[in-house]
Design an enzyme around this catalytic site. Structure first.
Site, mmCIF file in Angstrom:
data_model
loop_
_atom_site.group_PDB
_atom_site.id
_atom_site.type_symbol
_atom_site.label_atom_id
_atom_site.label_comp_id
_atom_site.label_asym_id
_atom_site.label_seq_id
_atom_site.Cartn_x
_atom_site.Cartn_y
_atom_site.Cartn_z
ATOM 1 N N THR A 196 -42.625 30.588 -64.122
ATOM 2 C CA THR A 196 -41.790 29.394 -63.937
ATOM 3 C C THR A 196 -41.608 28.651 -65.254
ATOM 4 O OG1 THR A 196 -42.445 29.115 -61.633
ATOM 5 C CG2 THR A 196 -41.639 27.157 -62.771
ATOM 6 N N ARG A 246 -34.088 27.630 -69.996
ATOM 7 C CA ARG A 246 -32.968 26.777 -69.552
ATOM 8 C C ARG A 246 -32.817 25.543 -70.436
ATOM 9 N NH1 ARG A 246 -35.083 28.190 -64.117
ATOM 10 N NH2 ARG A 246 -33.567 29.614 -63.151
ATOM 11 N N SER A 275 -44.388 38.735 -61.623
ATOM 12 C CA SER A 275 -43.987 37.716 -60.654
ATOM 13 C C SER A 275 -43.987 38.329 -59.266
ATOM 14 C CB SER A 275 -42.583 37.178 -60.997
ATOM 15 O OG SER A 275 -42.201 36.161 -60.103
ATOM 16 N N ASN A 278 -48.020 36.246 -53.635
ATOM 17 C CA ASN A 278 -49.395 36.523 -53.198
ATOM 18 C C ASN A 278 -49.522 36.564 -51.685
ATOM 19 O OD1 ASN A 278 -49.479 35.012 -55.913
ATOM 20 N ND2 ASN A 278 -51.508 35.931 -55.801
ATOM 21 N N CYS A 279 -48.851 35.646 -51.009
ATOM 22 C CA CYS A 279 -49.002 35.560 -49.555
ATOM 23 C C CYS A 279 -48.377 36.750 -48.835
ATOM 24 C CB CYS A 279 -48.391 34.258 -49.036
ATOM 25 S SG CYS A 279 -49.315 32.796 -49.543
ATOM 26 N N THR A 295 -53.844 20.267 -72.618
ATOM 27 C CA THR A 295 -55.294 20.421 -72.652
ATOM 28 C C THR A 295 -55.866 19.515 -73.733
ATOM 29 O OG1 THR A 295 -55.367 22.198 -74.307
ATOM 30 C CG2 THR A 295 -54.946 22.838 -72.009
ATOM 31 N N VAL A 319 -56.869 20.447 -76.551
ATOM 32 C CA VAL A 319 -56.519 20.981 -77.867
ATOM 33 C C VAL A 319 -55.013 20.855 -78.079
ATOM 34 C CG1 VAL A 319 -56.471 23.052 -79.312
ATOM 35 C CG2 VAL A 319 -58.463 22.586 -77.885
#
Length: 334
Positions: free
Chosen positions: A14, A21, A38, A41-42, A273, A275
């Protein structure tokens, strides 16, 4: 600007699409250690059960289609083995050829996801003991079932994937037992809501062994004995460990990033994060629960997709953050 993304699937893929874009000139490289960038999972349990017949329907994008549409270099079967914030590079190994190299970045997004929790119990690693997290895991279980025609299965754990897999194995005619340490399935649910789930599972012939602790596994009589604390072992032709996931954050830890709950990556509301120029999204990050206010892990695709967009917007010069709490429904958790 060059953006390197570690991991695809929901968050990483994503973010890559969103960056393209927003910036037509950016160089975007995604390193994914599996063969798939990509996928849903379900949907994995439903391929095992035959509801999804074509394995290609599991994948939302291929490296080729992603490059054709977004001009993003998707490097599958490439594993990032180290992060070097001082040099702004990552070490990468091509898992097909063994070649090792370093890749530079201006901005880095970590989307390593989570790995199945595998407790240090006797018998973990048996050939008839499986986990279900990736497309490769799915193919492995499907191949085993097609080849051996097992008649029974024990699922250790009672979360989303376990319930979906139980449904599909029952549809294949297998005897299915779910064993779970908590005294209910779907532990995040209130007990009165979980009672409806218990009733529905039993109505479809799924046996529930709730409130029992798994202490190990043994090969026996052509199958596997699931050893329970102070109880008679459960025997089955195959066992699937579905007791949850843990954030896969060893790279972040070795690179000195701040870690939080269960070793997850600490990020601010811009997905930055500790860093500079390193962002993190998805199952590996710590988020704030909107209802309780506590720091939690949330291993779901929806939040990962939103986090990927937030990171991409900020990398491209925006100031994107989660929508304020009052503007969300109480069901939203990030």
């Amino acid at each position: 600007m060059k953006v390197v993304i570690v991991g695809g699937v929901a968050g990483g893929a994503t973010a890559a699409a969103r960056i393209r874009r927003l910036d037509e000139q950016a160089e975007i490289v995604v390193f994914e250690r599996s063969g798939f960038i990509s996928y849903a999972n379900c949907g994995l349990p439903y391929y095992i059960g035959g509801v999804i017949e074509d394995p290609e329907e599991l994948t939302l994008q291929t490296p080729e289609s992603f490059f054709s549409r977004f001009r993003v270099a998707m490097r599958v079967r490439h594993e990032v083995t180290a992060i070097h914030p001082d040099k702004k590079t990552v070490s990468v190994t091509n898992l097909e050829t063994g070649e090792a190299f370093e890749e530079s970045y201006d901005k880095l997004i970590l989307s390593p996801g989570a790995k199945p929790t595998q407790p240090r119990l006797p018998g973990v690693g048996l050939s008839k003991l499986f986990t279900l997290r990736t497309v490769e895991d799915t193919f492995r279980i499907k191949e085993y079932i097609d080849r051996n025609r097992p008649k029974s299965a024990v699922l250790a754990g009672g979360g989303f994937i376990s319930l979906e897999l139980a449904e599909n194995l029952r549809e294949l005619g297998m005897e299915v037992t779910i064993v779970q340490r908590p005294k209910q399935l779907m532990n995040p649910f209130d007990p009165d809501m979980a009672a409806f789930i218990h009733s529905e599972m039993r109505r479809h012939g799924v046996k529930l062994a709730l409130g029992h602790t798994v202490e190990g596994f043994e090969e026996k009589n052509g199958g596997v004995d699931v050893l329970l604390k102070d109880e008679v072992p459960l025997h089955a032709d195959m066992v699937v460990l579905a007791i949850g996931v843990s954030p896969d954050t060893h790279l972040a830890q070795e690179a000195g990033l701040e870690l939080g709950v269960k070793g997850s990556i600490v990020v601010n509301d811009r997905m930055e994060t500790s860093v500079p120029d390193i962002y993190a999204v998805g199952d590996a990050v710590q988020v704030r629960h909107f209802v309780t206010g506590q720091d939690v892990l949330l291993s779901l695709a929806g939040p990962a997709n939103k986090q990927g967009r937030i990171a991409a917007d900020n990398i491209c010069g925006g100031d994107s953050r989660p929508v304020p709490r009052a503007a969300r429904s109480s069901r939203s958790l990030i």
